[in-house]
Scaffold this motif. Sequence first.
Motif, PDB file in Angstrom:
ATOM      1  N   VAL A 646       0.959  -1.269   0.103  1.00 30.27           N
ATOM      2  CA  VAL A 646       0.041   0.026  -0.065  1.00 30.27           C
ATOM      3  C   VAL A 646       1.034   1.221  -0.002  1.00 30.27           C
ATOM      4  O   VAL A 646       1.658   1.491   0.910  1.00 30.27           O
ATOM      5  CB  VAL A 646      -0.906   0.054   1.165  1.00 30.27           C
ATOM      6  CG1 VAL A 646      -1.592   1.262   1.189  1.00 30.27           C
ATOM      7  CG2 VAL A 646      -1.919  -1.082   1.143  1.00 30.27           C
ATOM      8  N   GLY A 647       0.568   2.161  -1.200  1.00 27.55           N
ATOM      9  CA  GLY A 647       1.487   3.256  -0.907  1.00 27.55           C
ATOM     10  C   GLY A 647       2.888   3.299  -1.469  1.00 27.55           C
ATOM     11  O   GLY A 647       3.189   2.255  -1.949  1.00 27.55           O
ATOM     12  N   GLY A 648       3.657   4.001  -1.259  1.00 25.66           N
ATOM     13  CA  GLY A 648       5.190   3.883  -1.591  1.00 25.66           C
ATOM     14  C   GLY A 648       5.823   4.892  -0.650  1.00 25.66           C
ATOM     15  O   GLY A 648       5.437   5.043   0.803  1.00 25.66           O
ATOM     16  N   GLN A 649       6.938   5.373  -0.957  1.00 29.57           N
ATOM     17  CA  GLN A 649       7.833   6.125  -0.367  1.00 29.57           C
ATOM     18  C   GLN A 649       7.402   7.620  -0.288  1.00 29.57           C
ATOM     19  O   GLN A 649       6.590   7.861  -1.158  1.00 29.57           O
ATOM     20  CB  GLN A 649       9.292   6.162  -0.697  1.00 29.57           C
ATOM     21  CG  GLN A 649      10.070   4.850  -0.688  1.00 29.57           C
ATOM     22  CD  GLN A 649      11.296   4.818  -1.538  1.00 29.57           C
ATOM     23  OE1 GLN A 649      11.770   5.796  -2.248  1.00 29.57           O
ATOM     24  NE2 GLN A 649      12.506   4.040  -0.987  1.00 29.57           N
ATOM     25  N   ASN A 650       7.667   8.497   0.726  1.00 28.29           N
ATOM     26  CA  ASN A 650       7.354   9.913   0.524  1.00 28.29           C
ATOM     27  C   ASN A 650       8.227  10.499  -0.502  1.00 28.29           C
ATOM     28  O   ASN A 650       9.234  10.150  -0.699  1.00 28.29           O
ATOM     29  CB  ASN A 650       7.608  10.617   1.919  1.00 28.29           C
ATOM     30  CG  ASN A 650       6.625  10.213   3.118  1.00 28.29           C
ATOM     31  OD1 ASN A 650       5.336  10.024   2.677  1.00 28.29           O
ATOM     32  ND2 ASN A 650       7.165  10.120   4.227  1.00 28.29           N
ATOM     33  N   LYS A 651       7.482  11.455  -1.053  1.00 26.66           N
ATOM     34  CA  LYS A 651       7.990  12.159  -2.243  1.00 26.66           C
ATOM     35  C   LYS A 651       8.725  13.425  -2.317  1.00 26.66           C
ATOM     36  O   LYS A 651       8.045  14.228  -1.319  1.00 26.66           O
ATOM     37  CB  LYS A 651       7.057  12.131  -3.569  1.00 26.66           C
ATOM     38  CG  LYS A 651       6.453  10.731  -3.883  1.00 26.66           C
ATOM     39  CD  LYS A 651       5.048  10.971  -4.849  1.00 26.66           C
ATOM     40  CE  LYS A 651       4.541   9.890  -5.044  1.00 26.66           C
ATOM     41  NZ  LYS A 651       3.418  10.078  -5.974  1.00 26.66           N
ATOM     42  N   GLN A 652       9.749  13.870  -2.753  1.00 28.66           N
ATOM     43  CA  GLN A 652      10.216  15.122  -2.658  1.00 28.66           C
ATOM     44  C   GLN A 652       9.803  15.857  -3.457  1.00 28.66           C
ATOM     45  O   GLN A 652      10.329  16.180  -4.707  1.00 28.66           O
ATOM     46  CB  GLN A 652      11.736  14.999  -2.377  1.00 28.66           C
ATOM     47  CG  GLN A 652      12.120  14.540  -1.460  1.00 28.66           C
ATOM     48  CD  GLN A 652      14.001  14.500  -1.440  1.00 28.66           C
ATOM     49  OE1 GLN A 652      14.499  15.218  -2.238  1.00 28.66           O
ATOM     50  NE2 GLN A 652      14.547  14.189  -0.103  1.00 28.66           N
ATOM     51  N   ILE A 653       8.693  16.701  -3.491  1.00 29.23           N
ATOM     52  CA  ILE A 653       7.930  17.631  -4.531  1.00 29.23           C
ATOM     53  C   ILE A 653       8.228  19.092  -3.940  1.00 29.23           C
ATOM     54  O   ILE A 653       7.765  19.484  -3.051  1.00 29.23           O
ATOM     55  CB  ILE A 653       6.280  17.219  -4.492  1.00 29.23           C
ATOM     56  CG1 ILE A 653       6.284  15.611  -4.765  1.00 29.23           C
ATOM     57  CG2 ILE A 653       5.645  18.162  -5.513  1.00 29.23           C
ATOM     58  CD1 ILE A 653       4.808  15.351  -4.939  1.00 29.23           C
TER      59      ILE A 653
END
Length: 827
Positions: A646-653
Amino acid sequence: MTPTTPNMSRRRSPSGSGGTWPPTPPKAGHTGYARRGCARSTTSRPGNSSSSCSRCCAGAGASEVWRKISRPRDTFSEPVSAAQAAVKNPADAPVAGNAVMDAENKVLTFTPAQAWTPATKYTVAVSAAKDAAGNTMAPHSWSFTTVGNPIGTNGTDYPIADNATVESPITMSGHSGNASTTSTVEVHIAHTYIGDLQVDLVAPDGSTYPLHSHTGSDTDNIDQTYTVNLSSEPINGTWKLRVNDNAGGDTGKIDSWTLTLGGPAPAGLQAQAEPEQRTTASTLSRASAENSQPSQAGAAADRTAAAAAGGTFDYEHSSLEDCRVSPRGTDYAEYDARIEELPYSSCWSAYLYLQDYEYDPETGKMKKANRRSHVFAMFAEHVGEEVEELFDDDDAFRFRATWVIHSYLGDKTGNSVVNGAGSGLKPTTMKMFLRLDDFAVVDDSDGGEVKFSGNRMGGLPITAGLLTGARSGSNGDCDPDDETKHKDVSEWHSTPDAMFLISASVPSNSTMICSFTPSLLLHTDDGITVLNLWSQEVKDEDGLTIGVRRHGSEEPYDFTWVPNFRCDRKTFGAGNDDVPDRTGGCVNTRSKRVFVMSKSRDARFIEVIEHIEAALNPSNSQTFPPLRPGHNWGDPSHPPSRFGPVGGQNKQIPGNWGAPGANNPAGKPLTRGITKTEANAEGTIPTYDYNRNYFSRRELHMDVGTTQEMHWLLPPSLSVPPATELEYNIREKERERRAWTINYCKYYMPEKYRAPNTADKLPGGMGNSCDEYPFASTLQGAAYAQGNFSLKAVNARQNSLHGTTLETFYTQFRVGRGTKFWVLIES
């Protein structure tokens, strides 16, 4: 247009006693429509409430006429005082507004705080006016009715067949004049593929006004209100909504449409102030200096609000008074300089000190020697006293220098500027306002105590100089109307202001940077002392910054912090009918531009705001597509699976103006890429399309090798020969139509779309579209992001409105190719 009320004239009794002001019939004003009734002349005296009808007429219904008029205004035949005006609506509730008397105390004008309501009767009451003899007029009231907007609706269904054109008419009659600049067309069309449609408004003379042009791909239905400038078109006649379906496979109908040709009434007749004057109704906030990273969330002084599409534009020009109290500069201009950097304004204010030094043989160092200063000798001579009696070696000549630069935004033609009617200003014109004040000789060793004030000074000529020029690599030039403004210090003290007009020459569709180097020249018997009016870094022998030049004792290291404005003659907004074109302008290179969205103010595209907010949240691992280690982002045809973990890693946006910490990756700016116009000229693909094509308009292969495997394919392409040219063109159109139906959002959020009815399980349209952040128009978009981006299915209408607002932001603040900007979300 502004519906307003007639002028009323008050005349004093010829005898000079009794204080009578018989009202005359209303006079015609200038703009707007209102209805007036029969006016009655009355005579009354202080303390006597009786009145007589000296000029009666038939009932109001017999004498009502329509007049073009201005704001509610009462004109008196002689100066009066204490006059009051009150306006009430049909519910007898007061109308908020402001009644102002003119400079001659003869005209009382009422301006409402908000727009007049169309087709509404208002009552005006004027009272308490006194003449010079103290006579008080009797209260007088009158009413007017605003005209309703010319409106027409056609609710008849008109079927839309494949590859056909259909028209729905509305006939207007009984009106006079032309339609409004803010006429509206409310359209309701039921259709299963609005990308097939071209929708136009056709005026009675056959002129066409495009409303919708093949956008929205497989989105269902058009339910939208368009604002159109129809001021060149007479109201009366038959108007048509024309819909052309130029593809097969999807049909629909014109459900209904409404045409309003009057437009919304403005809040009141606003004076067209000179563009360089500061306005009070602000839609913009401050913007910080260019090379400083935003340090904390929501700094109200460090952002530029996004103006709504079609909204009023405010330059937010700083005044000299604003600059003197603006925050102290940071990063490059501490040491008491006041600096404010805005898109169309730059300002600098600082106290300057002048001290003389001489060599001390006992210590081998320089020491203060102001008693022998030529400046001080000139001051002493001016007042007829000896230098030694007036000044000590610790004294310093001090004054304050403040300058403000204003630049402007071109209108559609590029021959004038927005809000600058009649000013003669051009888009590449700039103004620098300079003020020298607070002259004094102070004791520099005793906290700056004033020992010799500016009103005693004289005999010291001071020249304000301005040199401007194009920076290296710029294509064009810029020059002031006059490079010097020369006055004696006594004249600067009495008239402290000066103004320079700067004109930039820029080739069409080109850009140049104009640098300003303001300075002062102090003319003494010993020569000329030059003081530069910008913050200058001072470095030691090892190249380390030791401060900012302020007291004139060190040479400047370079010209890093001179003000620079980028001027261009490009047209922004072209290609978007909802965004007014703006051709040419000059913007401050050190202003940071921040696109501000408010959940309350901009609720019309709240779904988009909430998506961007989720993307900018540091805990954004649940956004789509999931960011998973090892995924090949170089192959967009195979998106990461929605199944599995479920989901993935946090993104650097990036792009978050509110991101805490100077080195936070989330606080890095967005950069606008190449536009469609530029791409066409260079034979390349626009950044917007490059990013959108990464996650849409292509074949997709999902969950290959699993039980959930899916393939969304395009029809095979044909070659000529063996296919005919006609067969080839038909197939290419089929491929294009099919490509427009494919995107990541349908894979990750199928519940947001119509259930699939084909074997490949591709969902259909259902009024939603695939929104992305960072914006597709930036170099941080999906194709560049290596998974650090977010997609969400949002309401297609809201997505379109948000896109128009973003394009308006780009247009109004000249956010062009390579320009950095941020976003900020407010409640």
